[in-house]
Structures are given as structure tokens and as C-alpha cells.
Motif scaffolding. Structure first.
Motif, PDB file in Angstrom:
ATOM      1  N   ILE A  27      -0.299  -2.922  -8.283  1.00  0.00           N
ATOM      2  CA  ILE A  27       0.045  -1.715  -8.731  1.00  0.00           C
ATOM      3  C   ILE A  27       0.463  -1.620 -10.256  1.00  0.00           C
ATOM      4  CG2 ILE A  27       2.331  -0.053  -8.624  1.00  0.00           C
ATOM      5  CD1 ILE A  27       2.338  -1.591  -5.674  1.00  0.00           C
ATOM      6  N   THR A  51      -3.324   9.802 -16.939  1.00  0.00           N
ATOM      7  CA  THR A  51      -2.002   9.821 -16.368  1.00  0.00           C
ATOM      8  C   THR A  51      -1.218   8.403 -16.745  1.00  0.00           C
ATOM      9  OG1 THR A  51      -2.567   8.929 -14.190  1.00  0.00           O
ATOM     10  CG2 THR A  51      -2.551  11.568 -14.311  1.00  0.00           C
ATOM     11  N   ARG A  52      -2.212   7.760 -17.645  1.00  0.00           N
ATOM     12  CA  ARG A  52      -1.434   6.390 -17.975  1.00  0.00           C
ATOM     13  C   ARG A  52      -0.144   6.510 -18.802  1.00  0.00           C
ATOM     14  NH1 ARG A  52      -0.074   2.293 -21.305  1.00  0.00           N
ATOM     15  NH2 ARG A  52      -0.908   0.202 -20.970  1.00  0.00           N
ATOM     16  N   LEU A 105       2.197   1.519  -3.565  1.00  0.00           N
ATOM     17  CA  LEU A 105       1.107   2.310  -4.360  1.00  0.00           C
ATOM     18  C   LEU A 105       1.038   3.623  -4.167  1.00  0.00           C
ATOM     19  CD1 LEU A 105      -1.109   1.829  -6.339  1.00  0.00           C
ATOM     20  CD2 LEU A 105      -2.909   1.772  -4.381  1.00  0.00           C
ATOM     21  N   ASP A 106       1.100   4.126  -3.158  1.00  0.00           N
ATOM     22  CA  ASP A 106       0.904   5.619  -2.814  1.00  0.00           C
ATOM     23  C   ASP A 106       2.254   6.118  -3.425  1.00  0.00           C
ATOM     24  OD1 ASP A 106      -1.494   5.420  -1.457  1.00  0.00           O
ATOM     25  OD2 ASP A 106      -0.416   5.426   0.787  1.00  0.00           O
ATOM     26  N   CYS A 159       3.957   5.459  -5.879  1.00  0.00           N
ATOM     27  CA  CYS A 159       4.034   5.343  -7.363  1.00  0.00           C
ATOM     28  C   CYS A 159       2.989   6.381  -7.855  1.00  0.00           C
ATOM     29  CB  CYS A 159       3.459   3.925  -7.684  1.00  0.00           C
ATOM     30  SG  CYS A 159       4.805   2.650  -7.714  1.00  0.00           S
ATOM     31  N   ARG A 160       1.852   6.406  -7.114  1.00  0.00           N
ATOM     32  CA  ARG A 160       0.855   7.578  -7.521  1.00  0.00           C
ATOM     33  C   ARG A 160       1.531   8.817  -7.349  1.00  0.00           C
ATOM     34  NH1 ARG A 160      -4.116   5.095  -4.644  1.00  0.00           N
ATOM     35  NH2 ARG A 160      -5.132   4.014  -6.357  1.00  0.00           N
ATOM     36  N   HIS A 161       2.289   8.949  -6.623  1.00  0.00           N
ATOM     37  CA  HIS A 161       2.989  10.512  -6.472  1.00  0.00           C
ATOM     38  C   HIS A 161       4.021  10.603  -7.473  1.00  0.00           C
ATOM     39  CE1 HIS A 161       1.704  10.945  -2.218  1.00  0.00           C
ATOM     40  NE2 HIS A 161       1.742  12.222  -2.436  1.00  0.00           N
ATOM     41  N   MET A 217      -3.046  -0.917 -11.965  1.00  0.00           N
ATOM     42  CA  MET A 217      -3.405   0.358 -11.651  1.00  0.00           C
ATOM     43  C   MET A 217      -2.812   1.297 -12.432  1.00  0.00           C
ATOM     44  SD  MET A 217      -2.515   3.461 -10.175  1.00  0.00           S
ATOM     45  CE  MET A 217      -1.135   3.367  -9.231  1.00  0.00           C
ATOM     46  N   LEU A 218      -1.267   1.221 -12.853  1.00  0.00           N
ATOM     47  CA  LEU A 218      -0.584   2.116 -13.651  1.00  0.00           C
ATOM     48  C   LEU A 218      -0.953   1.818 -15.173  1.00  0.00           C
ATOM     49  CD1 LEU A 218       2.843   1.611 -12.143  1.00  0.00           C
ATOM     50  CD2 LEU A 218       1.662   3.728 -12.046  1.00  0.00           C
ATOM     51  N   LEU A 236       3.375   9.868 -10.721  1.00  0.00           N
ATOM     52  CA  LEU A 236       2.612  10.284 -11.915  1.00  0.00           C
ATOM     53  C   LEU A 236       2.533  11.794 -12.002  1.00  0.00           C
ATOM     54  CD1 LEU A 236      -0.043   7.469 -11.577  1.00  0.00           C
ATOM     55  CD2 LEU A 236       2.171   7.519 -12.883  1.00  0.00           C
ATOM     56  N   ARG A 268       0.982  -1.356  -0.012  1.00  0.00           N
ATOM     57  CA  ARG A 268       0.108   0.106   0.089  1.00  0.00           C
ATOM     58  C   ARG A 268       0.936   1.124  -0.012  1.00  0.00           C
ATOM     59  NH1 ARG A 268      -2.754  -2.013   5.116  1.00  0.00           N
ATOM     60  NH2 ARG A 268      -1.059  -3.180   5.050  1.00  0.00           N
TER      61      ARG A 268
END
Ligand code: C5P
Length: 224
Positions: free
Chosen positions: A127, A137-138, A78-79, A81-83, A130-131, A85, A75
Motif C-alpha cells: 500500500i 493522485t500522489r 488497499l481498496d 485507501c484508493r477510495h 502504491m501511494l 484519494l 486487499r
């Protein structure tokens, strides 16, 4: 410039295992040294990309010229990775644990008479999937890894479809291969166009070859 073909491009690489705590002293994890992912992060940076490496616990030093973010759980990965993008290229090499448990606040004690504790597993986020999801943002190119111990090609081809990523780098990690924790890797690159069997190479050479393929892909017109 020809020696920095990824200048102006950004890349996200996940690497290493994740650790999912059971209690303050125990965790669930997959086997992963992080070697292949770190080599890819370094090779992308050497080609001029702005690289964020999101790494689970490893014994490897932060690669030079790479922004390394250390995490423990899926988790947290994932956070992070989101940052990172938006980015142009995502390469998911991490061996993410498929499940986590609600960790106990204190060390779970062994007792002579009681039954062993049962772990209540809950799924972790995927992850790579999700990406790979379509959206603003892909990344232009999303690459997953498939470590298999049998039916490598069939499992990896199915995984590419299921996850929605563009490429899968498949490898056989059966005990006899020496790949797990070793310095060499033998992979099959699976793209929309088909598959390529690469010879057994040093993990750094696999990284350089993959980066060369990424450069060509980004320079060639393609759908999406
Ligand atoms: O499903 P499996 O774990 O075999 O898929 C492997 C690929 O998916 C790897 O690229 C891995 O980094 C990625 N993955 C992920 N998040 C998960 C599980 C796998 O990014 N929770």
C-alpha cells in the motif's frame, strides 16, 4: 488559523494489523496494536486536517473527529485507501501482512495420520509503495514506518528508496525495547535531507511532533 494549521488539508492514515484468513476460524497476522497510527490520526485531526483512518482489526475505539474505515485484509485496506484519494498527506503505520492464502471455505480439520496442511502464500499489495507512485493522485507527502529489530538505520534508509515515500519513521521493535504493544516509542525520522534521532517519547508525543514536522513541510516550498 495557528491552532488549526492543517485546516483545508486531507490526510489518510493506515493503522493496525491486517488479518489474512486461512479458513473461517484461523488467520495470518502481524503484531500491531494500532496505538501509534491512531495517535497520528488524532493529532492530524486536532491540527485541523480532514482525516480518514483505514484500520485493520484492533481493540481501540474510533478516534474522535476522524473518519474511521475498518478493514480486515491487505486487499481491503488497499481498496479503502484508493477510495480516500486524492489526499494531501498519507501516513502508513499499518503492519500489513506480506502474504495471503486462498482461504478454505470450511474449517481445516486436524487428522491424526495425515500430514499438516501446507499454506500456499501469495504476495499482498504494498500500500505504501502504491501511494508513493508518481501520478496525479500522489499525496504531497507520503510517510512510511519501518519497524526493525536490527540495523534499523540501514534497513529504514533502504526502505525509503525502495518504497518511494518521502519520509520514513524508523523504530526498533526488538523484544527488550517494550515498543511493541507499549505506550512509548523511540524513532529516527529519515527524510531526503537526512535523519533525526528523537528521544524516547509517549506515542501521543511522537504523533504531535510528527504533525508539527508535517505542518512545517507543507508550509515550506519543496520540489514535487
Ligand atoms: O516492507 P515493510 O513492511 O517493512 O514496510 C513498512 C512500511 O510499509 C510501513 O509504512 C507499512 O505500513 C507499509 N506497508 C504497506 N503495505 C504492505 C507492506 C508494508 O503499506 N503490504
Amino acid at each position: 488559523s495557528p491552532d488549526r494549521p492543517l485546516a483545508g488539508r486531507s490526510a489518510l492514515v493506515t493503522a493496525g494489523p491486517t488479518h489474512e484468513p486461512i479458513d473461517p476460524v484461523r488467520y495470518i497476522a502481524n503484531r500491531s496494536s494500532g496505538t501509534q497510527g491512531y495517535a497520528i490520526a488524532e493529532a492530524l485531526a486536532a491540527a485541523g486536517a480532514d482525516v480518514t483512518l483505514v484500520s485493520g482489526p484492533t481493540t481501540l475505539p474510533d478516534p474522535a473527529g476522524v473518519h474511521t474505515v475498518r478493514v480486515e485484509t491487505a486487499r481491503e485496506m488497499l481498496d479503502a485507501c484508493r477510495h480516500a484519494l486524492p489526499c494531501d498527506i498519507a501516513v502508513c503505520t499499518a503492519a500489513v501482512a506480506d502474504w495471503h492464502v486462498a482461504p478454505a471455505a470450511q474449517k481445516i480439520k486436524k487428522t491424526a495420520d495425515a500430514a499438516p496442511p501446507a499454506l500456499q502464500l501469495a504476495p499482498n499489495p504494498d500500500i505504501l509503495a502504491m501511494l508513493s507512485q508518481p501520478g496525479p493522485t500522489r499525496p504531497e507527502l507520503v510517510i512510511g514506518f519501518a519497524a526493525e529489530t536490527e540495523h534499523v538505520l540501514a534497513h529504514a534508509t533502504a526502505k525509503r528508496e525502495r518504497k518511494g515515500c518521502d519520509w520514513i519513521v524508523a523504530n526498533d521493535v526488538s523484544p527488550g525495547t517494550g515498543v511493541m504493544g507499549g505506550t512509548e516509542n523511540e524513532v529516527i525520522l529519515i527524510t531526503a535531507a537526512g535523519r533525526e534521532h528523537w528521544p524516547r517519547l509517549d506515542k501521543a508525543q511522537v504523533a504531535h511532533r510528527l504533525v508539527a514536522r508535517i505542518v512545517t513541510f507543507l508550509q515550506t516550498p519543496h520540489p514535487n
